[in-house]
Scaffold this active site. Structure first.
Site, mmCIF file in Angstrom:
data_model
loop_
_atom_site.group_PDB
_atom_site.id
_atom_site.type_symbol
_atom_site.label_atom_id
_atom_site.label_comp_id
_atom_site.label_asym_id
_atom_site.label_seq_id
_atom_site.Cartn_x
_atom_site.Cartn_y
_atom_site.Cartn_z
ATOM 1 N N ALA A 25 0.853 -1.195 0.000
ATOM 2 C CA ALA A 25 0.000 0.000 0.000
ATOM 3 C C ALA A 25 0.882 1.235 0.000
ATOM 4 O O ALA A 25 2.038 1.202 0.420
ATOM 5 C CB ALA A 25 -0.929 0.006 1.205
ATOM 6 N N GLY A 27 0.566 5.234 1.337
ATOM 7 C CA GLY A 27 -0.216 6.215 2.086
ATOM 8 C C GLY A 27 0.315 7.611 1.904
ATOM 9 O O GLY A 27 1.196 7.870 1.071
ATOM 10 N N GLY A 28 -0.229 8.523 2.712
ATOM 11 C CA GLY A 28 0.168 9.919 2.596
ATOM 12 C C GLY A 28 1.564 10.193 3.118
ATOM 13 O O GLY A 28 2.195 11.177 2.719
ATOM 14 N N MET A 29 2.068 9.342 4.028
ATOM 15 C CA MET A 29 3.366 9.596 4.642
ATOM 16 C C MET A 29 4.423 8.566 4.240
ATOM 17 O O MET A 29 5.610 8.851 4.309
ATOM 18 C CB MET A 29 3.234 9.572 6.176
ATOM 19 C CG MET A 29 2.131 10.449 6.732
ATOM 20 S SD MET A 29 2.411 12.192 6.439
ATOM 21 C CE MET A 29 3.826 12.457 7.485
ATOM 22 N N ALA A 30 4.003 7.361 3.834
ATOM 23 C CA ALA A 30 4.969 6.299 3.595
ATOM 24 C C ALA A 30 4.368 5.251 2.666
ATOM 25 O O ALA A 30 3.164 5.245 2.398
ATOM 26 C CB ALA A 30 5.389 5.648 4.919
ATOM 27 N N THR A 31 5.243 4.356 2.175
ATOM 28 C CA THR A 31 4.820 3.219 1.346
ATOM 29 C C THR A 31 5.196 1.946 2.079
ATOM 30 O O THR A 31 6.281 1.839 2.672
ATOM 31 C CB THR A 31 5.504 3.268 -0.028
ATOM 32 O OG1 THR A 31 5.158 4.497 -0.669
ATOM 33 C CG2 THR A 31 5.053 2.116 -0.897
ATOM 34 N N VAL A 32 4.293 0.934 2.028
ATOM 35 C CA VAL A 32 4.504 -0.329 2.730
ATOM 36 C C VAL A 32 4.750 -1.440 1.703
ATOM 37 O O VAL A 32 4.018 -1.564 0.706
ATOM 38 C CB VAL A 32 3.297 -0.681 3.610
ATOM 39 C CG1 VAL A 32 3.551 -2.001 4.346
ATOM 40 C CG2 VAL A 32 3.028 0.433 4.609
ATOM 41 N N ASP A 141 -4.580 8.835 15.046
ATOM 42 C CA ASP A 141 -5.164 8.563 13.733
ATOM 43 C C ASP A 141 -5.827 7.184 13.726
ATOM 44 O O ASP A 141 -5.578 6.353 12.850
ATOM 45 C CB ASP A 141 -4.087 8.655 12.649
ATOM 46 C CG ASP A 141 -4.681 8.831 11.254
ATOM 47 O OD1 ASP A 141 -5.859 9.235 11.158
ATOM 48 O OD2 ASP A 141 -3.980 8.578 10.265
#
Length: 650
Positions: A25, A27-32, A141
């Site tokens: 995935a 996201g707005g802050m990081a990639t997994v 969050d």
């Protein structure tokens, strides 16, 4: 990090240990990503921060510190952090890989969950968040995207009650705590779940996570979030302006206890919510127990009258197991200690109910009778507990002070909630005006009582509106529940037209609601500009001022200036005035006069000295050393200072 960069990382080995195998995935802050830890030969999740965040030194430092804290936070419902490091300047985390789906994926598939499934998931969520709260961490969050539902021990996630729930992104959420907005000015927290205090002042504590968990419960029960809108900031402010609606208003038939639970968790006032996730977890488990007991009792009561107890006792077992599971049916991680004990007792008793029919009739009959007796006792005990046993009477708190009721509540084990206060002319401040439930009504042992405290007599200060324009001044007065009254206006040379000059009563005085404040508003500078007449003769000055429509008031004063000369005026030159206003003029009487003495027969030198001592000028004719024969002006004549006196001497 864009897609191209993310794709090039697949197949890369980071830090000589973690080989990236796929992207999960972004996201707005990081990639997994998924990765293989080649040292320990296990699959892990690897989260890499976006390049846009890597330049924020504060973010990176906070992210690293919080990752260390989370790594020490060992809990079965928290996604574990194994390692951290940097790859090409970008911070990364190595975390536990959870085989399953996010709660968001489940809700997208099923839309909503039944109450028992929702509570089972919420319990494990809260267990994880409570562990973080005890460690001094706030998630900030909490949302379905950060809740992972792992496969149940039995395989798959169809049975959500037995599934393992894990909460992720503690470190990432806390790393952005010092900055509540991004570069576009949007809230970092997801607006659908954001607590009101995070919107209004950016403050977050354990109760902020409690609010977000309550919104997640609302969504699991109803299939939607309470607020939506086209602009995120509009959604965020709905949390500030509105109470979260009851889930049963969206999905008919939901138990009232679920409405109460959501309402408790999502109070707009943080002080009215459970203090942290652990406190909310205790309430959730009580609700789940109540739902389980109520459903078991209902099922038994429906089955018993319809059949012969002796003949069909064993047929009751499927009816009991088909309803919502009670607390003893939970996985061990979702039970309180006392519930674990109850579960063991229940499991020991279960064979009496489920014993198969033996070959010996007497033994079979004994087992059936024992099962019937056990069920009857369960029904009677449950009925007593649900209808009577768990209730007591609400104490009388009205007319007691806040200190007294807090002490009484601690003694009797009740939870207090203070609602909005109310003004009262007769009841002192902090004395209880009302309570819910009222005194002597039934209430659960340890239940919640809402109190309304007196704010004392309502009084409001006259606001300081001097210098404000009329509209703003009127708004300030009415905001303080006072009545605005405009008095007679006044001209002012210093205060612009339409601006408040003064109030009656003066600012700072206290009034009852509805009392009047009279406001004097400037009419601006007066239409006539007063000219300067200082130095003019009084006649000329009088004619000039009267020609402008002003009234002249004269006041004569002693002065060394010539008589009838204007030596002062009020108001001064340039001042505004209206027709028929008075102008005061100070007019000189002229210098004070000196009386010339009789000097006849005196020696001329002596006479001259006398006159000069009186401030007069002296001229001596003929014999300066003789005696005065004649003088001019004559004896006893008044003259102005510095006048000349002529002496004729022989």
């Amino acid at each position: 990090m864009d897609t191209t960069v993310a794709d090039t990382l697949i197949g890369t080995t980071i830090d000589g240990r973690y080989r990236i195998t796929g992207r999960v995935a972004r996201g707005g802050m990081a990639t997994v990503y998924t990765a293989v830890d080649e040292r320990l030969e296990r699959t892990v999740a690897l989260k890499i921060i976006h390049p846009s965040q890597a330049t924020n030194v504060h973010f990176v430092d906070r992210f690293t510190d919080e990752a260390k804290t989370i790594a020490r936070l060992t809990h079965p419902n928290v996604v574990a952090v194994y390692d951290q490091g940097r790859h090409q300047g970008l911070p990364y985390l190595v975390m536990e890989y959870v085989q399953g789906r996010t709660l968001r994926d489940l809700l997208n598939q099923r839309r909503r969950l039944n109450p028992v499934e929702a509570l089972a998931i919420l319990e494990q969520m809260l267990a994880a968040i409570a562990a973080a709260h005890r460690a001094g961490l706030v998630h900030r969050d909490v949302k379905p995207e950060n809740v992972l539902v792992a496969e149940a021990p039995s395989g798959g996630i169809a049975n959500l009650v037995d599934s393992v729930v894990k909460v992720a992104d503690f470190g990432l959420a806390r790393a952005v705590e010092a900055s509540t907005t991004d570069d576009s000015g949007q809230l970092m927290a997801t607006v659908a779940y954001v607590a009101p205090e995070l919107v209004t002042d950016g403050h977050a504590d354990a109760r902020t996570d409690v609010y977000s968990a309550g919104i997640v419960l609302f969504e699991m029960l109803t299939g939607r979030v309470p607020y939506d809108g086209e602009v995120p900031v509009e959604v965020a402010w709905q949390h500030v302006d509105n109470d979260v609606p009851a889930p049963s208003h969206v999905v008919k038939g939901l138990p009232n206890v679920l409405d109460d639970l959501v309402a408790r968790a999502t109070r707009r006032d943080p002080g009215a919510r459970p203090t942290d996730a652990g406190a909310l977890l205790a309430e959730v488990q009580v609700v789940r127990d109540d739902l389980g007991a109520a459903n078991v009792e209902t099922a038994l009561l429906r089955q018993v009258p319809a059949r012969s107890p002796v003949a069909d006792a064993t047929a009751l077992v499927p009816a009991v197991t088909s309803v919502y599971p009670a607390a003893t049916d939970r996985p061990t991680w979702a039970r309180l200690p006392e519930q674990n004990k109850g579960g063991r007792a229940q499991r020991r008793a279960a064979p009496l109910v489920e014993a198969p029919v033996g070959r010996f009739g007497d033994r079979r009959q004994i087992f059936i009778v024992a099962a019937i007796a056990l069920m009857v006792l369960t029904i009677v005990g449950s009925t007593w507990w649900v209808t009577l046993g768990r209730y007591t009477e609400a104490p009388q708190f009205v007319n007691m002070t806040r200190t007294q009721v807090e002490q009484e509540a601690r003694t009797k084990g009740f939870a207090l909630v203070f609602g909005d206060g109310r003004y009262d002319e007769n009841v002192p401040k902090d004395v209880v005006l009302a309570q819910d439930p009222p005194a002597t009504e039934r209430i659960v042992h340890g239940g919640q009582i809402t109190l309304v405290l007196s704010l004392g007599p309502e009084r409001h200060q006259v606001p300081d509106i001097i210098g404000l324009e009329r509209a703003a001044a009127k708004g300030e007065i009415e905001t303080n529940k006072l009545v605005f009254k405009e008095g007679a206006g006044e001209h002012s040379d210093t205060v612009p037209q339409g601006v408040v000059i003064s109030t009656d009563p003066k600012p700072g005085q206290t009034l009852k609601p509805g009392e009047t404040v009279t406001v004097v508003i400037s009419k601006g500078k007066a239409p006539i500009t007063v000219p300067s007449v200082i130095g003019q003769n009084i006649t000329a000055a009088r004619d000039q001022l009267q020609g402008l429509g002003l009234i002249v008031v004269e006041q004569y004063k002693d002065s060394n200036e010539p008589a009838d000369k204007v030596i002062g005026q009020s108001p001064g030159p340039g001042t505004g005035a209206e027709k028929d206003d008075e102008i005061k003029l100070e007019v000189s009487k002229g210098p004070s006069q000196v009386i010339v003495p009789d000097l006849t027969g005196q020696p001329c030198p002596q006479a001259k000295a006398t006159l000069e001592g009186m401030g007069l000028r002296v001229t001596v004719n003929l014999n300066v050393n003789g005696k005065v024969l004649q003088q001019s002006p004559g004896p006893n004549t008044p003259v102005a200072p510095q006048s000349e006196v002529v002496l004729n001497c022989l």
